[in-house]
Scaffold this motif. Structure first.
Motif, PDB file in Angstrom:
ATOM      1  N   ASP A   1       9.098   5.446   1.259  1.00  0.00           N
ATOM      2  CA  ASP A   1       8.893   4.081   0.760  1.00  0.00           C
ATOM      3  C   ASP A   1       7.753   3.389   1.501  1.00  0.00           C
ATOM      4  N   ASN A   2       7.653   3.628   2.812  1.00  0.00           N
ATOM      5  CA  ASN A   2       6.562   3.043   3.590  1.00  0.00           C
ATOM      6  C   ASN A   2       5.216   3.518   3.079  1.00  0.00           C
ATOM      7  N   ILE A   3       5.110   4.820   2.816  1.00  0.00           N
ATOM      8  CA  ILE A   3       3.851   5.401   2.375  1.00  0.00           C
ATOM      9  C   ILE A   3       3.467   4.872   0.998  1.00  0.00           C
ATOM     10  N   LYS A   4       4.443   4.833   0.079  1.00  0.00           N
ATOM     11  CA  LYS A   4       4.155   4.321  -1.264  1.00  0.00           C
ATOM     12  C   LYS A   4       3.750   2.855  -1.212  1.00  0.00           C
ATOM     13  N   ASP A   5       4.405   2.089  -0.372  1.00  0.00           N
ATOM     14  CA  ASP A   5       4.102   0.664  -0.235  1.00  0.00           C
ATOM     15  C   ASP A   5       2.665   0.462   0.255  1.00  0.00           C
ATOM     16  N   PHE A   6       2.282   1.203   1.272  1.00  0.00           N
ATOM     17  CA  PHE A   6       0.937   1.037   1.837  1.00  0.00           C
ATOM     18  C   PHE A   6      -0.137   1.482   0.856  1.00  0.00           C
ATOM     19  N   LEU A   7       0.043   2.654   0.236  1.00  0.00           N
ATOM     20  CA  LEU A   7      -0.970   3.161  -0.692  1.00  0.00           C
ATOM     21  C   LEU A   7      -1.129   2.257  -1.910  1.00  0.00           C
ATOM     22  N   ALA A   8      -0.046   1.629  -2.328  1.00  0.00           N
ATOM     23  CA  ALA A   8      -0.093   0.793  -3.535  1.00  0.00           C
ATOM     24  C   ALA A   8      -0.608  -0.617  -3.262  1.00  0.00           C
ATOM     25  N   ASN A   9      -0.344  -1.149  -2.081  1.00  0.00           N
ATOM     26  CA  ASN A   9      -0.585  -2.572  -1.856  1.00  0.00           C
ATOM     27  C   ASN A   9      -1.683  -2.899  -0.858  1.00  0.00           C
ATOM     28  N   ALA A  10      -2.038  -1.978   0.015  1.00  0.00           N
ATOM     29  CA  ALA A  10      -3.101  -2.267   0.979  1.00  0.00           C
ATOM     30  C   ALA A  10      -4.443  -2.326   0.250  1.00  0.00           C
ATOM     31  N   PRO A  11      -5.248  -3.368   0.457  1.00  0.00           N
ATOM     32  CA  PRO A  11      -6.532  -3.480  -0.261  1.00  0.00           C
ATOM     33  C   PRO A  11      -7.517  -2.402   0.167  1.00  0.00           C
ATOM     34  N   ASP A  12      -8.151  -1.769  -0.814  1.00  0.00           N
ATOM     35  CA  ASP A  12      -9.089  -0.682  -0.531  1.00  0.00           C
ATOM     36  C   ASP A  12     -10.277  -1.151   0.301  1.00  0.00           C
ATOM     37  N   GLU A  13     -10.723  -2.376   0.093  1.00  0.00           N
ATOM     38  CA  GLU A  13     -11.928  -2.827   0.804  1.00  0.00           C
ATOM     39  C   GLU A  13     -11.726  -2.852   2.317  1.00  0.00           C
ATOM     40  N   ASP A  14     -10.467  -2.902   2.760  1.00  0.00           N
ATOM     41  CA  ASP A  14     -10.176  -2.913   4.194  1.00  0.00           C
ATOM     42  C   ASP A  14      -9.522  -1.631   4.691  1.00  0.00           C
ATOM     43  N   TYR A  15      -8.813  -0.935   3.804  1.00  0.00           N
ATOM     44  CA  TYR A  15      -7.963   0.165   4.266  1.00  0.00           C
ATOM     45  C   TYR A  15      -8.240   1.509   3.591  1.00  0.00           C
ATOM     46  N   LEU A  16      -9.319   1.648   2.832  1.00  0.00           N
ATOM     47  CA  LEU A  16      -9.532   2.898   2.106  1.00  0.00           C
ATOM     48  C   LEU A  16      -9.624   4.113   3.031  1.00  0.00           C
ATOM     49  N   PRO A  17     -10.404   4.094   4.115  1.00  0.00           N
ATOM     50  CA  PRO A  17     -10.421   5.267   5.015  1.00  0.00           C
ATOM     51  C   PRO A  17      -9.041   5.568   5.603  1.00  0.00           C
ATOM     52  N   THR A  18      -8.275   4.527   5.901  1.00  0.00           N
ATOM     53  CA  THR A  18      -6.932   4.731   6.455  1.00  0.00           C
ATOM     54  C   THR A  18      -6.015   5.360   5.419  1.00  0.00           C
ATOM     55  N   LYS A  19      -6.159   4.959   4.149  1.00  0.00           N
ATOM     56  CA  LYS A  19      -5.372   5.569   3.077  1.00  0.00           C
ATOM     57  C   LYS A  19      -5.665   7.066   2.967  1.00  0.00           C
ATOM     58  N   VAL A  20      -6.951   7.419   3.014  1.00  0.00           N
ATOM     59  CA  VAL A  20      -7.339   8.831   2.911  1.00  0.00           C
ATOM     60  C   VAL A  20      -6.794   9.609   4.102  1.00  0.00           C
ATOM     61  N   ALA A  21      -6.869   9.036   5.305  1.00  0.00           N
ATOM     62  CA  ALA A  21      -6.335   9.695   6.497  1.00  0.00           C
ATOM     63  C   ALA A  21      -4.828   9.885   6.397  1.00  0.00           C
ATOM     64  N   LEU A  22      -4.130   8.900   5.842  1.00  0.00           N
ATOM     65  CA  LEU A  22      -2.684   9.013   5.648  1.00  0.00           C
ATOM     66  C   LEU A  22      -2.356  10.145   4.684  1.00  0.00           C
ATOM     67  N   ILE A  23      -3.115  10.231   3.594  1.00  0.00           N
ATOM     68  CA  ILE A  23      -2.893  11.295   2.610  1.00  0.00           C
ATOM     69  C   ILE A  23      -3.135  12.665   3.235  1.00  0.00           C
ATOM     70  N   LEU A  24      -4.244  12.808   3.950  1.00  0.00           N
ATOM     71  CA  LEU A  24      -4.556  14.096   4.591  1.00  0.00           C
ATOM     72  C   LEU A  24      -3.545  14.421   5.688  1.00  0.00           C
ATOM     73  N   GLY A  25      -3.115  13.393   6.421  1.00  0.00           N
ATOM     74  CA  GLY A  25      -2.162  13.626   7.497  1.00  0.00           C
ATOM     75  C   GLY A  25      -0.812  14.079   7.004  1.00  0.00           C
ATOM     76  N   VAL A  26      -0.383  13.560   5.841  1.00  0.00           N
ATOM     77  CA  VAL A  26       0.933  13.925   5.296  1.00  0.00           C
ATOM     78  C   VAL A  26       0.860  15.196   4.465  1.00  0.00           C
ATOM     79  N   LEU A  27      -0.152  15.312   3.589  1.00  0.00           N
ATOM     80  CA  LEU A  27      -0.236  16.469   2.702  1.00  0.00           C
ATOM     81  C   LEU A  27      -0.802  17.692   3.401  1.00  0.00           C
TER      82      LEU A  27
END
Length: 346
Positions: free
Chosen positions: A111-137
């Motif tokens: 739920d934490n991961i889905k919440d962050f990927l869906a709601n965190a604004p890309d203009e501030d968090y896009l690299p962090t989103k990609v790192a989260l995806i790579l870190g988990v997958l």
């Protein structure tokens, strides 16, 4: 630095692991600096015992063992001193560690991961989103993401193939990022695939790239950034290790749905894309499961599978496969190259 000291340091560097060479040399330099300050010109067990007693006022027991391990490698080369038999020193380290409980890496749930990927604004968090995806997958270490280049990725149009060199073994492993994570990663790499030598992680602010590589310290802080966005009270206790550690508790099915891993033996097959060939149009994944109770989701219009029977389907429209009531199940995945676009499951 004297000529002799430079030569000793060079000899030590030759026998040290490339990935952690700097750490070994830094720990040894700190020890020699302390000896100079104390006007000590040799190494012995009483000398090291005094040194580690000082370190114990600053470092945790786990860090003391880390210093001991690194010095155990560098001292034989630098000073021809073997400290493996320094039992009094080892007894001191053991005594310091009694009752000490190392902090476990805090992790994110589905739920934490889905919440962050869906709601965190890309203009501030896009690299962090990609790192989260790579870190988990991946699951990728911070150092692996820091070293990742555009040439390690292949855009398949509907999925992203990652060909990653494992930092410790230097061998390569492959994994696929598909919908809905592909769309997030695709936005970040858009327009940069033509430069295979460029590092993947560049700073990205307010929707624009900055020609500056993201440093390793930023990856370590990314877990904290995610936890802070999610309004966790203990956000400062999260780190870059939290992404990879979260992978142990997360299931991502073939449709990209994230869920927490159940405690029961049953496990949902994550993805038939894993370890597929870089040429996806010619890839066939062959899998075998020696269990008579295996069943296939009939909602995907695929008949129930028995042991040693084959299923053929297009690699881009593979069915979701769920194994239930399984005991001692073995799944073998073999890569077979053919001219068809079918995936065969045995």
């Amino acid at each position: 630095m004297s000529e002799q000291h430079a030569e000793e340091q060079a000899n030590t560097a030759d026998v040290l692991p490339e990935r952690s060479k700097k750490a070994y040399l830094t720990v040894y330099e700190a020890y020699t600096t302390w000896k100079s300050k104390e006007k000590i010109t040799y190494t012995s067990e009483p000398v090291l015992l005094a040194y580690f007693k000082e370190l114990s006022n600053v470092y945790k027991p786990s860090s003391l063992y880390w210093h001991f391990s690194l010095l155990k490698t560098t001292l034989p080369v630098q000073e021809n001193v073997n400290i493996e038999d320094y039992y009094e020193l080892q007894a001191f380290l053991k005594d310091k560690s009694e009752g000490f409980e190392a902090k476990k890496t805090l992790t994110f749930n589905s739920d934490n991961i889905k919440d962050f990927l869906a709601n965190a604004p890309d203009e501030d968090y896009l690299p962090t989103k990609v790192a989260l995806i790579l870190g988990v997958l991946g699951p990728c270490l911070s150092i692996e993401m820091y070293q990742m280049k555009m040439g390690d990725l292949q855009d398949l149009g509907t999925a992203l193939l990652v060909n990653l060199q494992v930092s410790r073994t230097k061998q390569y492993r492959k994994f696929i990022i598909s919908h809905p994570f592909y769309e997030i990663c695709s936005k970040y790499i858009s327009g940069r695939m033509d430069n295979p030598d460029a590092y993947l992680f560049q700073h990205y602010r307010k929707g624009h790239y900055i020609n500056q590589r993201i440093g390793i310290s930023k990856f370590i802080r990314m877990g904290r950034d995610v936890a802070k966005f999610l309004n966790f009270d203990n956000f400062e206790q999260y780190s870059g290790h939290s992404f990879r550690s979260s992978a142990a508790n997360i299931i991502v099915d073939a449709d990209g749905n994230i869920s927490s891993k159940p405690s029961a033996p049953a496990r949902e097959l994550v993805s038939t894309y894993t370890n597929s060939s870089s040429n996806s149009s010619n890839s066939i994944v062959q899998m075998s499961a020696s269990n008579e109770t295996s069943e296939v989701d009939e909602s995907e219009n695929v008949e129930q599978s028995k042991t040693d029977e084959s299923l053929n389907f297009d690699i881009y429209t593979r069915p979701r496969i769920t194994f239930t009531n399984c005991h001692n199940i073995t799944i073998n995945i073999n890569i077979i190259t053919t001219k068809s676009n079918k995936t065969e499951i045995n």
